[in-house]
Every structure is written in C-alpha cells, then in structure tokens.
Design a protein around this motif. Structure first.
Motif, mmCIF file in Angstrom:
data_model
loop_
_atom_site.group_PDB
_atom_site.id
_atom_site.type_symbol
_atom_site.label_atom_id
_atom_site.label_comp_id
_atom_site.label_asym_id
_atom_site.label_seq_id
_atom_site.Cartn_x
_atom_site.Cartn_y
_atom_site.Cartn_z
ATOM 1 N N ALA A 225 -16.490 17.287 28.451
ATOM 2 C CA ALA A 225 -15.529 17.858 29.396
ATOM 3 C C ALA A 225 -16.208 18.247 30.696
ATOM 4 N N LYS A 226 -17.380 18.839 30.599
ATOM 5 C CA LYS A 226 -18.113 19.215 31.806
ATOM 6 C C LYS A 226 -18.565 17.971 32.578
ATOM 7 N N VAL A 227 -18.979 16.945 31.855
ATOM 8 C CA VAL A 227 -19.467 15.737 32.512
ATOM 9 C C VAL A 227 -18.352 15.046 33.291
ATOM 10 N N TRP A 228 -17.182 14.848 32.645
ATOM 11 C CA TRP A 228 -16.135 14.092 33.348
ATOM 12 C C TRP A 228 -15.497 14.898 34.475
ATOM 13 N N THR A 273 -25.259 14.510 35.574
ATOM 14 C CA THR A 273 -24.533 15.652 35.017
ATOM 15 C C THR A 273 -25.148 16.091 33.685
ATOM 16 N N ALA A 274 -25.548 15.110 32.876
ATOM 17 C CA ALA A 274 -26.249 15.460 31.637
ATOM 18 C C ALA A 274 -27.568 16.161 31.943
ATOM 19 N N MET A 275 -28.240 15.719 32.988
ATOM 20 C CA MET A 275 -29.486 16.373 33.394
ATOM 21 C C MET A 275 -29.228 17.812 33.815
ATOM 22 N N GLY A 276 -28.114 18.052 34.512
ATOM 23 C CA GLY A 276 -27.775 19.408 34.923
ATOM 24 C C GLY A 276 -27.517 20.320 33.742
ATOM 25 N N ILE A 277 -26.827 19.803 32.709
ATOM 26 C CA ILE A 277 -26.574 20.604 31.518
ATOM 27 C C ILE A 277 -27.882 20.915 30.789
ATOM 28 N N PHE A 278 -28.766 19.920 30.699
ATOM 29 C CA PHE A 278 -30.055 20.153 30.042
ATOM 30 C C PHE A 278 -30.852 21.229 30.771
ATOM 31 N N MET A 279 -30.880 21.165 32.100
ATOM 32 C CA MET A 279 -31.620 22.164 32.873
ATOM 33 C C MET A 279 -30.997 23.542 32.722
ATOM 34 N N ALA A 280 -29.666 23.607 32.592
ATOM 35 C CA ALA A 280 -29.007 24.899 32.422
ATOM 36 C C ALA A 280 -29.318 25.516 31.072
ATOM 37 N N THR A 355 -28.219 2.804 30.567
ATOM 38 C CA THR A 355 -29.186 3.116 29.515
ATOM 39 C C THR A 355 -29.807 4.499 29.715
ATOM 40 N N ILE A 356 -30.243 4.777 30.939
ATOM 41 C CA ILE A 356 -30.851 6.082 31.221
ATOM 42 C C ILE A 356 -29.837 7.193 31.017
ATOM 43 N N GLY A 357 -28.592 6.963 31.429
ATOM 44 C CA GLY A 357 -27.554 7.968 31.237
ATOM 45 C C GLY A 357 -27.318 8.269 29.769
ATOM 46 N N VAL A 359 -29.479 7.946 27.298
ATOM 47 C CA VAL A 359 -30.642 8.688 26.790
ATOM 48 C C VAL A 359 -30.585 10.139 27.248
ATOM 49 N N PHE A 360 -30.309 10.357 28.530
ATOM 50 C CA PHE A 360 -30.238 11.726 29.045
ATOM 51 C C PHE A 360 -29.129 12.508 28.361
ATOM 52 N N PHE A 361 -27.987 11.854 28.130
ATOM 53 C CA PHE A 361 -26.869 12.543 27.490
ATOM 54 C C PHE A 361 -27.225 12.938 26.053
ATOM 55 N N ALA A 362 -27.886 12.039 25.334
ATOM 56 C CA ALA A 362 -28.267 12.341 23.955
ATOM 57 C C ALA A 362 -29.255 13.501 23.901
ATOM 58 N N VAL A 363 -30.239 13.500 24.785
ATOM 59 C CA VAL A 363 -31.228 14.584 24.810
ATOM 60 C C VAL A 363 -30.569 15.905 25.200
ATOM 61 N N ALA A 364 -29.701 15.856 26.228
ATOM 62 C CA ALA A 364 -29.025 17.080 26.662
ATOM 63 C C ALA A 364 -28.086 17.601 25.582
ATOM 64 N N LEU A 365 -27.396 16.702 24.866
ATOM 65 C CA LEU A 365 -26.484 17.124 23.810
ATOM 66 C C LEU A 365 -27.243 17.802 22.669
ATOM 67 N N ARG A 366 -28.390 17.265 22.334
ATOM 68 C CA ARG A 366 -29.200 17.881 21.277
ATOM 69 C C ARG A 366 -29.650 19.275 21.680
ATOM 70 N N ARG A 367 -30.106 19.410 22.914
ATOM 71 C CA ARG A 367 -30.531 20.721 23.408
ATOM 72 C C ARG A 367 -29.345 21.673 23.497
ATOM 73 N N PHE A 368 -28.201 21.164 23.918
ATOM 74 C CA PHE A 368 -27.006 21.997 24.053
ATOM 75 C C PHE A 368 -26.555 22.512 22.688
ATOM 76 N N ARG A 369 -26.569 21.647 21.677
ATOM 77 C CA ARG A 369 -26.193 22.079 20.325
ATOM 78 C C ARG A 369 -27.130 23.168 19.821
ATOM 79 N N ARG A 370 -28.412 22.995 20.061
ATOM 80 C CA ARG A 370 -29.376 23.990 19.607
ATOM 81 C C ARG A 370 -29.150 25.320 20.305
ATOM 82 N N THR A 371 -28.836 25.263 21.611
ATOM 83 C CA THR A 371 -28.659 26.490 22.367
ATOM 84 C C THR A 371 -27.435 27.272 21.914
ATOM 85 N N ILE A 372 -26.293 26.580 21.782
ATOM 86 C CA ILE A 372 -25.081 27.283 21.367
ATOM 87 C C ILE A 372 -25.153 27.680 19.889
#
Length: 376
Positions: A225-228, A273-280, A355-357, A359-372
C-alpha cells in the motif's frame, strides 16, 4: 485475493490522505518538481551568459574598436569602456568578470607583423564562467584580428580538410536541456525514498502502526500500500513536471515516448520506495532518517552517470553501481528523453530495474516484518 487487493487499495488511500494532511511534504513535492527543475535550466553556472566585461582601449584604432564591438549579448554584456586605473577597483568590487586591455600602437604592431600582446584579467573566483569566457574571448579576438588583417573574411586560403559539425539531440547546444532533465531524474529517487520512509516513520511516531497490527492485514499488504500510493504521487508529479515545466516553461522538446519514460519511472519507483521503507526500519526518528538519506543519495546520484559519464569512472565503481537502480534509470531516462530511444534499446535497463526492484522489495519486506514483529 480480492480481500488482499481491497486491503492494499484502502491502506493506500489512507496513505494518500495522510500525505494530503502534511503541507510540508506537499510543498516539497511542488518545489522539487516545479521550481527546482525550472531553475536547473535557467541557472546553469557553467553557461556563459551575460558575463560582464570591461575594455581598456589605449589604442583607439579601427582594429581596437572592431574588437570591442564583437562582444554582445547573450554571452557577454555590452562592454564597459574604462580607464586602466578603474580595472582593479571594478574587479575587486565584482563588477567585471573580465577586463581586456588593448595597449597603445596595437593596430600598428599587428599590421607590421610584430605580434603584440593583449592582457586579459579574469576574476577566477567565478571558476566555470571564467574558464569558458577566457577561451571565448581569445577566440573572438583572434577571429577579429585575422579578419582585419585579411581585409575581407573570405580571402583566407581554404583548409586542406573541412570538418563539418553535426550536433544531434541538442542542435542549439543549450546546456539547460541537459540540466532540467537530469534534475528531474535525480528528484525521482530522492522524493520517492523520502515519501515512503517518512510515511512509515510518521505512523510509528503517531502510534498508528500498532492500530494496523490489530487489524486483519499482513505486513505485505501494508508495504504494498505504501509503495503504490507514494509511487503514484511521484509518478503524477513527474508527468506534470515533464509536461508543464520542461515542455511548457523551459521549452525543451522531449524526443522519446513519454509513456515509455513513465513506465521506466514506475519500475524505478518500485525499487526506491522499497529502499525508503528499508531505511525507515533501520532508523528510529525523522532526523536519523534524514541523515541516512544524505549518506545514501549522494553516491547514488553522483555515481549513476547523470552528472559524470560512467566511462570516466574507475572500473570497480562502474561494476558496483550496476547494483543500484539509479544507474539503470539514468541510462534509460537519458536515452528516452534525449535521444528518443524506444523499447528495443532500453529493454535491458527495464529488465535490470525490475530485477533490482524485486530484490530490494524482498529485503525490505523481510526487515519490515521483523520490525513490526518486535513492536507486536
């Protein structure tokens, strides 16, 4: 699936309403894609435009008058005729960038073949303009002296080889064309990272992220939702800037397909946008996030090939920057906007962005799940 899409849509609409209630972010978007893009075309410091010049004519001959009359707008301001004693004071005060001193007996020495010397004083604190202006003044003086000696411009002996110049993609050699489009490409990365990261940090500071965790939504839905939503805001701003500022106000002709450029922008936004979520998720407050943006954005923009050609960089840097989405976005964006390239030319960059998007989305999603998960 229908429920998942509905959740992603409603959460995205919530993000849009949150952005609408944030006037600071709205002003930033308008400034970045409006005034900043426009100023890049009208305030290029390396362009020689209305440079102030003073001329000390101690010869007062037809040749010296001819040289003085060769400086005119838009490259130079009309020359100011000053005395030798006024040069230092004028340059100290910043009134003149250049001061051309023509000695007495200059025309006589030229006609006698004695190669007299002219003095050109340059204010070197205005570095780029001084460098370009010194070369332009030298060329103007040599051209006028040669034409005066030959009595007629067409009497010179033909050169053994003729070099015909064909300027492609920028026939008028206007540096503002390059500046405004490069600024637009750079702002896409910065604003998209900032919007997504700020949206997540704002929810954490206001405590709304806990409310989301109590709802029947998944971390994937929250992140999509944040990405789109934030990606859509940037995409609309890019289209408006391209049409209203670049084409309308600046008058730059866009050679390629706008739809293809927006498609490329959308793929790039998926990564940034995935990079922004990961950095946040790495930072705990908005000041920390702002400092991290500086550390990340500077190499992304400086080494992407937008300001400096990639061919002039060390090979190691070129290879490392292939993992950055800005490199492929800059290559594709310049090819489409500057050279009118089609899908058959930029498809490798589009594939790399996808491809890069992912990968970045998968990494950010994993970090986001861990954080919440830690917050829950």
């Amino acid at each position: 699936m229908r429920r998942t899409l509905a959740n992603i849509y409603r959460l995205g609409v919530k993000e849009l309403w949150g952005l609408w209630r944030d006037p600071a972010m709205l002003v930033l978007i308008v400034f970045m894609f409006g005034f900043s893009v426009y100023s890049a075309a009208r305030a290029m410091p390396e362009t020689l435009h209305r440079a102030p010049i003073a001329i000390v004519d101690e010869d007062a001959s037809p040749l010296s008058l001819r040289i003085a009359s060769a400086f005119y707008p838009p490259q130079f301001m009309p020359p100011a005729a000053v005395a030798q004693s006024e040069v230092d004071a004028g340059m100290d005060a910043g009134i003149y960038t250049f001061a051309l001193i023509i000695p007495p007996g200059f025309q006589r020495d030229v006609l006698a073949g004695r190669a007299p010397a002219l003095q050109l004083a340059v204010d070197a604190t205005r570095m780029t303009q001084a460098f370009n202006g010194a070369g332009a003044i030298q060329q103007i003086v040599l051209t006028e002296v040669a034409a005066f000696v030959q009595r007629y411009r067409g009497t010179a002996a033909p050169a053994p080889v003729e070099l015909v110049l064909r300027s492609r993609f920028n026939q008028t050699l206007d540096k503002g064309w390059f500046g405004t489009m490069t600024q637009l490409i750079n702002h896409v990365t910065m604003v998209s990272i900032l919007l997504c990261g700020a949206a997540l940090i704002r929810e954490r500071e206001h405590g709304t992220i806990e409310h989301l965790l109590a709802m029947p939504v998944t971390p994937t839905e929250i992140m999509l939702a944040k990405v789109w939503s934030m990606g859509l805001v940037v995409l609309v701003a890019v289209a408006a800037s391209l049409q209203g500022v670049i084409r309308g106000l600046v008058g730059v002709p866009v050679e390629g397909s706008v739809a293809l450029f927006l498609l490329t922008t959308a793929l790039h936004l998926f990564a940034t946008t995935a990079m922004g979520i990961f950095m946040a998720t790495v930072t705990r407050s908005m000041p920390q996030f702002a400092l991290l943006i500086i550390l990340v954005l500077l190499p992304l923009q400086m080494l992407s090939g937008g300001s400096t050609p990639r061919e002039s960089m060390p090979e190691l840097v070129r290879d490392l920057m292939l993992a950055a989405p800005t490199t492929h976005f800059t290559m594709a964006g310049q090819a489409i906007l500057f050279r009118g390239a089609g899908l058959s030319v930029v498809w490798p960059q589009l594939a790399a962005l996808g491809t890069i998007g992912a990968v970045f989305f998968a990494v950010a999603l994993r970090r986001f799940r861990r954080t919440i998960g830690q917050m829950a």
